[in-house]
Structure formats: C-alpha cells, structure tokens
Scaffold this motif. Structure first.
Motif, mmCIF file in Angstrom:
data_model
loop_
_atom_site.group_PDB
_atom_site.id
_atom_site.type_symbol
_atom_site.label_atom_id
_atom_site.label_comp_id
_atom_site.label_asym_id
_atom_site.label_seq_id
_atom_site.Cartn_x
_atom_site.Cartn_y
_atom_site.Cartn_z
ATOM 1 N N CYS A 81 -5.131 -4.339 32.460
ATOM 2 C CA CYS A 81 -4.960 -5.641 33.143
ATOM 3 C C CYS A 81 -6.533 -6.449 32.847
ATOM 4 O O CYS A 81 -7.464 -6.047 33.585
ATOM 5 N N VAL A 82 -6.421 -7.352 32.129
ATOM 6 C CA VAL A 82 -7.633 -8.291 31.892
ATOM 7 C C VAL A 82 -7.841 -9.318 32.683
ATOM 8 O O VAL A 82 -6.892 -10.314 32.442
ATOM 9 N N TRP A 83 -8.914 -9.530 33.282
ATOM 10 C CA TRP A 83 -9.014 -10.557 34.199
ATOM 11 C C TRP A 83 -9.067 -12.018 33.463
ATOM 12 O O TRP A 83 -8.528 -12.718 33.719
ATOM 13 N N ASP A 84 -9.964 -11.920 32.594
ATOM 14 C CA ASP A 84 -10.451 -13.437 31.918
ATOM 15 C C ASP A 84 -9.574 -13.287 30.526
ATOM 16 O O ASP A 84 -9.935 -12.679 29.511
ATOM 17 N N HIS A 117 -11.291 -7.008 40.570
ATOM 18 C CA HIS A 117 -12.363 -8.058 40.031
ATOM 19 C C HIS A 117 -13.401 -8.696 41.006
ATOM 20 O O HIS A 117 -14.423 -9.011 40.574
ATOM 21 N N TYR A 164 -1.648 -8.508 31.298
ATOM 22 C CA TYR A 164 -1.126 -7.109 31.088
ATOM 23 C C TYR A 164 -1.054 -6.837 29.674
ATOM 24 O O TYR A 164 -0.340 -7.508 29.104
ATOM 25 N N GLN A 176 -3.515 -15.814 33.232
ATOM 26 C CA GLN A 176 -3.242 -14.875 34.090
ATOM 27 C C GLN A 176 -1.800 -14.731 34.727
ATOM 28 O O GLN A 176 -1.498 -16.014 35.017
ATOM 29 N N ARG A 189 -3.800 -10.000 39.716
ATOM 30 C CA ARG A 189 -3.728 -10.953 38.678
ATOM 31 C C ARG A 189 -4.592 -10.600 37.703
ATOM 32 O O ARG A 189 -5.321 -9.784 37.453
ATOM 33 N N GLY A 190 -4.098 -11.073 36.471
ATOM 34 C CA GLY A 190 -4.554 -11.008 35.087
ATOM 35 C C GLY A 190 -3.660 -10.960 33.983
ATOM 36 O O GLY A 190 -2.436 -11.386 34.176
ATOM 37 N N ASP A 228 -14.035 -6.322 34.753
ATOM 38 C CA ASP A 228 -13.677 -7.301 33.889
ATOM 39 C C ASP A 228 -12.088 -6.779 33.687
ATOM 40 O O ASP A 228 -11.202 -7.552 33.398
ATOM 41 N N THR A 229 -11.952 -5.425 33.677
ATOM 42 C CA THR A 229 -10.585 -4.999 33.002
ATOM 43 C C THR A 229 -10.190 -3.769 34.020
ATOM 44 O O THR A 229 -10.995 -2.742 34.143
#
Length: 158
Positions: A128-131, A104, A57, A46, A54-55, A109-110
């Motif tokens: 932007c993907v958190w995990d 989030h 990109y 992240q 956060r995440g 999740d996105t």
C-alpha cells in the motif's frame, strides 16, 4: 544504484522476501478494463480505506494483481504495470499490527504485507503506497489466467 528498478524476480533474488527501503520496484494493480483506462488518463488516487488503510494497493506479484477485481469476470480484468519508488517501508506482518492502518502517521511511505504471513488468504504479498506520486505508470497488460485451486476455490480464494 538508487535509480535501478527491481523486478519481482530480481527483488526476491536480491533481498529474499524483504522489500528494501528507498528502492524502485516493478509492481502491478489489478482492476477493470474501464478503470485501467481512467487510471492511465488521470493517475492513481488513494483508496478511502482497506486492510492497510488509505493508499494505493499494489503487488509485486502479477498473479495476485491478476485476481482483481475478484467479483469481475476475467475477460473484464486488466493489470496496470507500474514502477514504484517505495520510500520508507514498514512490514505489516501480522493481524492487528499496531501500525496496520496508521503506518503513514509514523513516517512510512509504503506498507508491505510479506507473503505467507497470515494477513491475506492467498498468501501473496501486497503493498500500500501512501502517495500516488511515487507511482509511475508503465502500461496496461493482460492479467495472468487465474488458476483454480482445490484449497481456495475457483477464484483462488475461500
């Protein structure tokens, strides 16, 4: 059909400009050649922050990913092609969206910035993907040549 992977062309044809929840999509991450090798070895992490907080990109638009990092010469850029299981998706479609950096915390999740919504100068979509575990790295590819624009300058940005 949940295991089907949608490319950027199929996604546009399949669902307009909408990023569908719980699907897998081909996406791209632009970076330096050196960072691309490190990501291939260790996976994504992240970012500490950014427009969406956060995440990791990414973009479904190869042209957008090919522009990054903006401050580096094109000869030093690389694009990582990935497949993302997006999970629950929220569209952040305007500046000062109430969940712009906290999405989030509300179970998403996105975060997805649709094209031409006024959030980014280029008008190109962004995700932007958190995990990072939702991201499957496929391979490193060469970026597309950045097309100069009279509106946005030599690197596609004002």
């Amino acid at each position: 059909m949940l295991n089907r992977v949608y490319s950027e062309r199929e996604t546009v044809h399949f669902s307009g400009n909408k990023l569908s929840t719980y699907k897998k999509y081909v996406m791209y991450h632009g970076t330096t050649r050196q960072n691309a090798q490190a990501i291939m070895r260790s996976g994504f992490r992240q970012s500490a922050g950014g427009m969406l907080g956060r995440g990791v990109y990414l973009s479904r638009d190869l042209q957008k990913a090919s522009r990054y990092p903006i401050s580096h010469p094109e000869s030093d850029r690389a694009v990582i092609k990935v497949v993302v299981s997006v999970g629950r998706v929220i569209a952040i479609n305007r500046q000062y969206h109430p969940y712009q950096k906290t999405w989030h915390n509300y179970g998403y999740d996105t975060a997805w910035v649709p094209p031409n919504c006024g959030m980014v100068r280029s008008g190109l979509e962004e995700d932007c993907v958190w995990d990072p575990n939702r991201i499957q790295i496929t391979k490193i590819i060469n970026p597309l040549p950045v097309q100069p624009s009279f509106v946005y300058g030599a690197y596609g940005y004002k």
